[in-house]
Write a protein that holds these residues in place. Structure first.
Motif, PDB file in Angstrom:
ATOM      1  N   PHE A  30       4.271 -34.528  31.451  1.00 44.38           N
ATOM      2  CA  PHE A  30       3.541 -33.640  30.546  1.00 44.38           C
ATOM      3  C   PHE A  30       4.504 -32.748  29.759  1.00 44.38           C
ATOM      4  O   PHE A  30       4.302 -32.499  28.564  1.00 44.38           O
ATOM      5  CB  PHE A  30       2.548 -32.782  31.324  1.00 44.38           C
ATOM      6  CG  PHE A  30       1.430 -33.559  31.964  1.00 44.38           C
ATOM      7  CD1 PHE A  30       0.836 -34.629  31.299  1.00 44.38           C
ATOM      8  CD2 PHE A  30       0.961 -33.234  33.233  1.00 44.38           C
ATOM      9  CE1 PHE A  30      -0.203 -35.356  31.892  1.00 44.38           C
ATOM     10  CE2 PHE A  30      -0.076 -33.943  33.818  1.00 44.38           C
ATOM     11  CZ  PHE A  30      -0.656 -35.011  33.141  1.00 44.38           C
ATOM     12  N   VAL A  31       5.557 -32.261  30.428  1.00 48.66           N
ATOM     13  CA  VAL A  31       6.552 -31.427  29.749  1.00 48.66           C
ATOM     14  C   VAL A  31       7.253 -32.230  28.648  1.00 48.66           C
ATOM     15  O   VAL A  31       7.442 -31.744  27.525  1.00 48.66           O
ATOM     16  CB  VAL A  31       7.569 -30.870  30.764  1.00 48.66           C
ATOM     17  CG1 VAL A  31       8.754 -30.232  30.045  1.00 48.66           C
ATOM     18  CG2 VAL A  31       6.902 -29.850  31.677  1.00 48.66           C
ATOM     19  N   ILE A  32       7.632 -33.459  28.967  1.00 46.58           N
ATOM     20  CA  ILE A  32       8.283 -34.311  27.970  1.00 46.58           C
ATOM     21  C   ILE A  32       7.326 -34.605  26.812  1.00 46.58           C
ATOM     22  O   ILE A  32       7.719 -34.611  25.637  1.00 46.58           O
ATOM     23  CB  ILE A  32       8.772 -35.617  28.610  1.00 46.58           C
ATOM     24  CG1 ILE A  32       9.890 -35.324  29.608  1.00 46.58           C
ATOM     25  CG2 ILE A  32       9.263 -36.605  27.546  1.00 46.58           C
ATOM     26  CD1 ILE A  32      10.298 -36.530  30.451  1.00 46.58           C
ATOM     27  N   ALA A  33       6.061 -34.829  27.124  1.00 43.12           N
ATOM     28  CA  ALA A  33       5.062 -35.102  26.083  1.00 43.12           C
ATOM     29  C   ALA A  33       4.988 -33.947  25.100  1.00 43.12           C
ATOM     30  O   ALA A  33       4.927 -34.159  23.874  1.00 43.12           O
ATOM     31  CB  ALA A  33       3.702 -35.351  26.721  1.00 43.12           C
ATOM     32  N   LEU A  34       4.995 -32.726  25.597  1.00 42.30           N
ATOM     33  CA  LEU A  34       4.932 -31.565  24.710  1.00 42.30           C
ATOM     34  C   LEU A  34       6.189 -31.452  23.863  1.00 42.30           C
ATOM     35  O   LEU A  34       6.127 -31.010  22.706  1.00 42.30           O
ATOM     36  CB  LEU A  34       4.718 -30.291  25.524  1.00 42.30           C
ATOM     37  CG  LEU A  34       3.324 -30.119  26.134  1.00 42.30           C
ATOM     38  CD1 LEU A  34       3.284 -28.907  27.053  1.00 42.30           C
ATOM     39  CD2 LEU A  34       2.272 -29.982  25.036  1.00 42.30           C
ATOM     40  N   LYS A  35       7.332 -31.842  24.419  1.00 39.95           N
ATOM     41  CA  LYS A  35       8.578 -31.798  23.648  1.00 39.95           C
ATOM     42  C   LYS A  35       8.573 -32.829  22.525  1.00 39.95           C
ATOM     43  O   LYS A  35       9.077 -32.592  21.432  1.00 39.95           O
ATOM     44  CB  LYS A  35       9.770 -32.037  24.574  1.00 39.95           C
ATOM     45  CG  LYS A  35      10.063 -30.873  25.515  1.00 39.95           C
ATOM     46  CD  LYS A  35      11.267 -31.168  26.393  1.00 39.95           C
ATOM     47  CE  LYS A  35      11.569 -29.983  27.305  1.00 39.95           C
ATOM     48  NZ  LYS A  35      12.724 -30.265  28.221  1.00 39.95           N
ATOM     49  N   TYR A  36       8.009 -33.995  22.796  1.00 37.85           N
ATOM     50  CA  TYR A  36       7.934 -35.048  21.783  1.00 37.85           C
ATOM     51  C   TYR A  36       6.951 -34.706  20.668  1.00 37.85           C
ATOM     52  O   TYR A  36       7.129 -35.123  19.521  1.00 37.85           O
ATOM     53  CB  TYR A  36       7.496 -36.376  22.422  1.00 37.85           C
ATOM     54  CG  TYR A  36       8.611 -37.220  22.961  1.00 37.85           C
ATOM     55  CD1 TYR A  36       9.673 -37.617  22.157  1.00 37.85           C
ATOM     56  CD2 TYR A  36       8.589 -37.643  24.292  1.00 37.85           C
ATOM     57  CE1 TYR A  36      10.695 -38.403  22.668  1.00 37.85           C
ATOM     58  CE2 TYR A  36       9.612 -38.429  24.814  1.00 37.85           C
ATOM     59  CZ  TYR A  36      10.657 -38.802  23.995  1.00 37.85           C
ATOM     60  OH  TYR A  36      11.663 -39.587  24.497  1.00 37.85           O
ATOM     61  N   LEU A  37       5.905 -33.981  20.999  1.00 36.10           N
ATOM     62  CA  LEU A  37       4.801 -33.787  20.074  1.00 36.10           C
ATOM     63  C   LEU A  37       5.246 -33.009  18.841  1.00 36.10           C
ATOM     64  O   LEU A  37       5.700 -31.867  18.950  1.00 36.10           O
ATOM     65  CB  LEU A  37       3.667 -33.026  20.777  1.00 36.10           C
ATOM     66  CG  LEU A  37       2.351 -32.919  20.019  1.00 36.10           C
ATOM     67  CD1 LEU A  37       1.760 -34.301  19.784  1.00 36.10           C
ATOM     68  CD2 LEU A  37       1.374 -32.047  20.796  1.00 36.10           C
ATOM     69  N   PRO A  38       5.133 -33.583  17.644  1.00 39.77           N
ATOM     70  CA  PRO A  38       5.546 -32.873  16.429  1.00 39.77           C
ATOM     71  C   PRO A  38       4.603 -31.724  16.105  1.00 39.77           C
ATOM     72  O   PRO A  38       3.397 -31.794  16.372  1.00 39.77           O
ATOM     73  CB  PRO A  38       5.496 -33.964  15.347  1.00 39.77           C
ATOM     74  CG  PRO A  38       4.574 -35.000  15.874  1.00 39.77           C
ATOM     75  CD  PRO A  38       4.674 -34.961  17.353  1.00 39.77           C
ATOM     76  N   ALA A  39       5.146 -30.667  15.558  1.00 41.66           N
ATOM     77  CA  ALA A  39       4.344 -29.489  15.249  1.00 41.66           C
ATOM     78  C   ALA A  39       3.277 -29.784  14.207  1.00 41.66           C
ATOM     79  O   ALA A  39       2.225 -29.143  14.177  1.00 41.66           O
ATOM     80  CB  ALA A  39       5.249 -28.355  14.768  1.00 41.66           C
ATOM     81  N   ASP A  40       3.527 -30.767  13.354  1.00 45.97           N
ATOM     82  CA  ASP A  40       2.590 -31.072  12.270  1.00 45.97           C
ATOM     83  C   ASP A  40       1.707 -32.277  12.584  1.00 45.97           C
ATOM     84  O   ASP A  40       1.229 -32.965  11.683  1.00 45.97           O
ATOM     85  CB  ASP A  40       3.353 -31.330  10.960  1.00 45.97           C
ATOM     86  CG  ASP A  40       4.336 -32.497  11.078  1.00 45.97           C
ATOM     87  OD1 ASP A  40       4.569 -32.969  12.213  1.00 45.97           O
ATOM     88  OD2 ASP A  40       4.857 -32.929  10.031  1.00 45.97           O
ATOM     89  N   THR A  41       1.473 -32.545  13.855  1.00 47.50           N
ATOM     90  CA  THR A  41       0.636 -33.680  14.219  1.00 47.50           C
ATOM     91  C   THR A  41      -0.755 -33.555  13.606  1.00 47.50           C
ATOM     92  O   THR A  41      -1.302 -32.448  13.496  1.00 47.50           O
ATOM     93  CB  THR A  41       0.506 -33.805  15.749  1.00 47.50           C
ATOM     94  OG1 THR A  41      -0.341 -34.908  16.056  1.00 47.50           O
ATOM     95  CG2 THR A  41      -0.069 -32.542  16.356  1.00 47.50           C
ATOM     96  N   THR A  42      -1.313 -34.662  13.188  1.00 47.26           N
ATOM     97  CA  THR A  42      -2.635 -34.649  12.561  1.00 47.26           C
ATOM     98  C   THR A  42      -3.757 -34.584  13.604  1.00 47.26           C
ATOM     99  O   THR A  42      -4.901 -34.322  13.252  1.00 47.26           O
ATOM    100  CB  THR A  42      -2.827 -35.913  11.697  1.00 47.26           C
ATOM    101  OG1 THR A  42      -2.642 -37.081  12.507  1.00 47.26           O
ATOM    102  CG2 THR A  42      -1.827 -35.921  10.545  1.00 47.26           C
ATOM    103  N   ASP A  43      -3.437 -34.850  14.842  1.00 50.56           N
ATOM    104  CA  ASP A  43      -4.429 -34.771  15.923  1.00 50.56           C
ATOM    105  C   ASP A  43      -4.364 -33.371  16.534  1.00 50.56           C
ATOM    106  O   ASP A  43      -3.521 -33.095  17.392  1.00 50.56           O
ATOM    107  CB  ASP A  43      -4.148 -35.837  16.979  1.00 50.56           C
ATOM    108  CG  ASP A  43      -5.216 -35.890  18.065  1.00 50.56           C
ATOM    109  OD1 ASP A  43      -6.050 -34.961  18.123  1.00 50.56           O
ATOM    110  OD2 ASP A  43      -5.221 -36.849  18.852  1.00 50.56           O
ATOM    111  N   CYS A  44      -5.278 -32.502  16.100  1.00 49.96           N
ATOM    112  CA  CYS A  44      -5.178 -31.107  16.527  1.00 49.96           C
ATOM    113  C   CYS A  44      -5.580 -30.902  17.978  1.00 49.96           C
ATOM    114  O   CYS A  44      -5.356 -29.826  18.539  1.00 49.96           O
ATOM    115  CB  CYS A  44      -6.006 -30.212  15.616  1.00 49.96           C
ATOM    116  SG  CYS A  44      -7.781 -30.558  15.649  1.00 49.96           S
ATOM    117  N   LEU A  45      -6.184 -31.912  18.609  1.00 51.87           N
ATOM    118  CA  LEU A  45      -6.575 -31.776  20.014  1.00 51.87           C
ATOM    119  C   LEU A  45      -5.516 -32.288  20.981  1.00 51.87           C
ATOM    120  O   LEU A  45      -5.629 -32.060  22.183  1.00 51.87           O
ATOM    121  CB  LEU A  45      -7.888 -32.526  20.268  1.00 51.87           C
ATOM    122  CG  LEU A  45      -9.151 -31.909  19.675  1.00 51.87           C
ATOM    123  CD1 LEU A  45     -10.373 -32.721  20.095  1.00 51.87           C
ATOM    124  CD2 LEU A  45      -9.313 -30.461  20.105  1.00 51.87           C
TER     125      LEU A  45
END
Length: 264
Positions: A31-46
């Motif tokens: 989960f920690v790695i997932a949050l690090k990968y997640l781009p700040a401008d992702t189109t999926d706001c959920l």
């Protein structure tokens, strides 16, 4: 190369698998790695509040309640800013209520649970599974605060709704039987309590087999009632069976005066 958002989804999925396996430290890592990968401008706001909430759940199982509370608060704030997803934000409130209850902040737990239950019922209707879960959480918050009449009324409603929506082979229904049985037990309504606790045990054994944590919970709850009604031989037999199959699962005494045992 894998797109960062896709990598975040894969890591989150791996974390959920580890969670379902009970491998919480590994789940946390994913989960920690997932949050690090997640781009700040992702189109999926959920996606961000989903992963954040999953990490919060894992922190609870590690006993890191302060971190879990902060994560659920972050998930709620982020989800609330995502238009058209009020119900999802309300689910984060339920998680916050759960942490508050574990921490002993019963007044806040009830306030949050009431708010979440009302919102989910308005958005999804009273028969939606999320609404039933919210009502169950509200019942637990009322019980923790000593509001036994309100708790029992809510638990009875949960039992009826869970049976209607999910059927008797669903954990929410057997859990509702167990919770209601314990609530009756605390009120010294032993005959009603015993019938519900025995039914919960039978259903969980039939659904999950003889070695599931829910079975251990049921054995402990029923043993507490038998002990309180001077049937110590059968109570001891059930506790020994629970000890044998628990295999390292913690058995936590939640209410010493009521002798109520339950798995956390």
């Amino acid at each position: 190369d894998v797109h960062p958002a896709m990598a975040a989804r894969i890591q989150n999925a791996l974390g959920l698998i580890r969670r379902d396996q009970g491998r919480w430290p590994e789940a946390v890592s994913h989960f920690v790695i997932a949050l690090k990968y997640l781009p700040a401008d992702t189109t999926d706001c959920l996606l961000r509040p989903t992963i954040t909430g999953n990490l919060g759940e894992a922190r609870i199982h590690q006993g890191r309640l302060r971190e879990a509370r902060a994560l659920f608060q972050d998930a709620f704030t982020t989800a609330r800013s995502c238009r058209g997803n009020d119900a999802f934000a309300s689910l984060q409130l339920l998680s916050l209520a759960g942490v508050a209850r574990i921490q002993g902040d019963y007044k806040l737990a009830r306030q949050l649970a009431e708010r979440a239950e009302r919102q989910l019922r308005e958005h999804l209707g009273p028969h939606h599974p999320h609404s039933i879960v919210a009502l169950n959480n509200l019942a637990q918050a009322c019980a923790a605060q000593g509001k036994h009449r309100q708790a029992i009324a809510a638990m009875e409603r949960v039992k009826d709704l869970a049976l209607k929506v999910h059927g008797e082979r669903h954990p929410l229904y057997s859990g509702a039987l167990s919770n209601l049985g314990v609530a009756y037990y605390v009120q010294h309504r032993y005959v009603e309590a015993e019938a519900l606790l025995r039914e919960a045990l039978t259903l969980d054994e039939r659904t999950y087999g003889l070695s599931h944590p829910s079975v251990v919970r049921d054995l402990n709850n029923l043993a507490a009632l038998l002990d309180a009604t001077n049937r110590t031989d059968e109570a001891q037999m059930l506790l020994l069976r629970a000890l044998e199959i628990s295999r390292g699962h913690p058995i936590i005494l939640l209410n010493p005066t009521a002798k109520h045992y339950e798995l956390e």
